[in-house]
Design a protein around this motif. Structure first.
Motif, short mmCIF file in Angstrom:
data_model
loop_
_atom_site.label_atom_id
_atom_site.label_comp_id
_atom_site.label_asym_id
_atom_site.label_seq_id
_atom_site.Cartn_x
_atom_site.Cartn_y
_atom_site.Cartn_z
N GLN A 17 0.84 -1.19 0.00
CA GLN A 17 0.00 0.00 0.00
C GLN A 17 0.88 1.24 0.00
OE1 GLN A 17 -2.20 -0.58 3.59
NE2 GLN A 17 -3.56 -2.09 2.68
N TRP A 18 0.33 2.34 -0.50
CA TRP A 18 1.09 3.60 -0.56
C TRP A 18 1.61 3.97 0.83
CZ3 TRP A 18 2.52 5.67 -5.05
CH2 TRP A 18 1.80 5.34 -6.19
N ARG A 19 0.76 3.86 1.84
CA ARG A 19 1.14 4.26 3.20
C ARG A 19 2.21 3.36 3.81
NH1 ARG A 19 -2.26 8.03 5.60
NH2 ARG A 19 -4.14 8.44 4.41
N MET A 20 2.38 2.16 3.26
CA MET A 20 3.36 1.21 3.79
C MET A 20 4.72 1.33 3.12
SD MET A 20 1.56 -0.18 6.09
CE MET A 20 2.54 -1.55 6.60
N LEU A 21 4.91 2.35 2.32
CA LEU A 21 6.18 2.57 1.64
C LEU A 21 7.30 2.75 2.67
CD1 LEU A 21 7.03 2.90 -1.35
CD2 LEU A 21 6.77 5.34 -1.06
N PRO A 22 8.39 1.99 2.55
CA PRO A 22 9.48 2.10 3.54
C PRO A 22 10.04 3.52 3.64
CG PRO A 22 9.79 0.17 2.16
CD PRO A 22 8.66 0.95 1.56
N HIS A 28 5.01 9.03 1.06
CA HIS A 28 4.07 8.37 0.16
C HIS A 28 3.15 9.36 -0.55
CE1 HIS A 28 1.53 8.61 3.77
NE2 HIS A 28 0.51 8.58 2.93
N ASN A 29 2.81 10.47 0.10
CA ASN A 29 1.97 11.47 -0.54
C ASN A 29 2.67 12.10 -1.75
OD1 ASN A 29 -0.33 11.33 1.17
ND2 ASN A 29 0.81 12.48 2.72
N SER A 30 3.96 12.37 -1.60
CA SER A 30 4.75 12.94 -2.70
C SER A 30 4.89 11.94 -3.84
CB SER A 30 6.13 13.34 -2.17
OG SER A 30 6.94 13.79 -3.23
N VAL A 31 5.15 10.68 -3.52
CA VAL A 31 5.29 9.65 -4.54
C VAL A 31 3.98 9.49 -5.30
CG1 VAL A 31 5.73 7.19 -4.93
CG2 VAL A 31 7.10 8.44 -3.26
N TYR A 32 2.86 9.43 -4.57
CA TYR A 32 1.56 9.28 -5.21
C TYR A 32 1.26 10.49 -6.09
CZ TYR A 32 -3.35 8.71 -6.15
OH TYR A 32 -4.55 8.59 -6.80
N HIS A 33 1.58 11.69 -5.63
CA HIS A 33 1.34 12.91 -6.40
C HIS A 33 2.04 12.82 -7.76
CE1 HIS A 33 1.17 17.12 -7.58
NE2 HIS A 33 2.49 17.07 -7.72
N HIS A 34 3.31 12.44 -7.76
CA HIS A 34 4.06 12.34 -9.01
C HIS A 34 3.51 11.22 -9.89
CE1 HIS A 34 7.07 15.36 -8.24
NE2 HIS A 34 7.24 14.86 -7.01
N PHE A 35 3.19 10.07 -9.29
CA PHE A 35 2.63 8.97 -10.05
C PHE A 35 1.34 9.38 -10.73
CE2 PHE A 35 -0.39 5.45 -10.28
CZ PHE A 35 0.29 4.60 -11.13
N ARG A 36 0.45 10.02 -10.01
CA ARG A 36 -0.85 10.44 -10.56
C ARG A 36 -0.67 11.47 -11.66
NH1 ARG A 36 -5.95 9.94 -11.42
NH2 ARG A 36 -7.40 11.52 -10.74
N ARG A 37 0.20 12.45 -11.42
CA ARG A 37 0.43 13.49 -12.42
C ARG A 37 0.99 12.90 -13.71
NH1 ARG A 37 4.87 17.16 -11.00
NH2 ARG A 37 5.90 16.51 -12.89
N TRP A 38 1.98 12.00 -13.57
CA TRP A 38 2.58 11.37 -14.75
C TRP A 38 1.57 10.48 -15.47
CZ3 TRP A 38 7.57 9.75 -11.74
CH2 TRP A 38 8.37 10.88 -11.53
N SER A 39 0.67 9.85 -14.72
CA SER A 39 -0.36 9.01 -15.34
C SER A 39 -1.32 9.87 -16.16
CB SER A 39 -1.14 8.24 -14.28
OG SER A 39 -0.31 7.33 -13.62
#
Length: 144
Positions: A17-22, A28-39
């Motif tokens: 899960q996003w929240r379980m990112l080491p 995880h919020n920053s990673v998800y933001h970039h993933f969503r924007r790039w998608s």
């Protein structure tokens, strides 16, 4: 940015899960933001297109395929999250994903439709959609 890409690849490989990112990865919020924007911007499709064209050219073929093969799989789903249909052949109520590949097996497109959509209609629908980066159109489709 490299750390963000590494985090996205980690999520893809492990399925966590996003929240379980080491902690060694960005928040995880920053990673998800970039993933969503790039998608939304089509960056992942563009990367796939460039890599596919390079592989085809290295194999001595034209960058754009003239033929494609389509196959699908029906998946059970609930009514939550969008449309669903009934695949009479598989006796499945849900959605179907259609995978289009070129003759070398390189990914061209993935379509998610209601379960009753057959492969032929999905192939025509994908042909009518613009291909990534304005590339050419496929002339022949093969169903598996």
């Amino acid at each position: 940015m490299r750390a963000v890409v590494n985090a996205i690849l980690y999520l893809l490989v492990t399925g966590c899960q996003w929240r379980m990112l080491p902690k060694e990865y960005p928040n995880h919020n920053s990673v998800y933001h970039h993933f969503r924007r790039w998608s939304l911007e089509g960056v992942w499709e563009e990367i796939n297109t460039v890599l596919r064209e390079q592989v085809r050219e290295q194999a001595g073929r034209q960058a754009q395929p003239s033929a494609a093969s389509v196959d699908s799989q029906s998946v059970k789903t609930t009514a939550v999250g969008g449309e669903r249909g009934f695949d009479g052949g598989k006796q499945v109520k849900g959605r179907k994903w259609h995978i289009l590949v070129d003759t070398m097996g390189n990914l061209l497109k993935v379509l998610v439709t209601v379960a009753q959509m057959n492969d032929g209609k999905a192939a025509i629908e994908s042909k009518e959609q613009p291909t990534p980066c304005g590339s050419g159109t496929r002339k022949r489709f093969y169903r598996e």
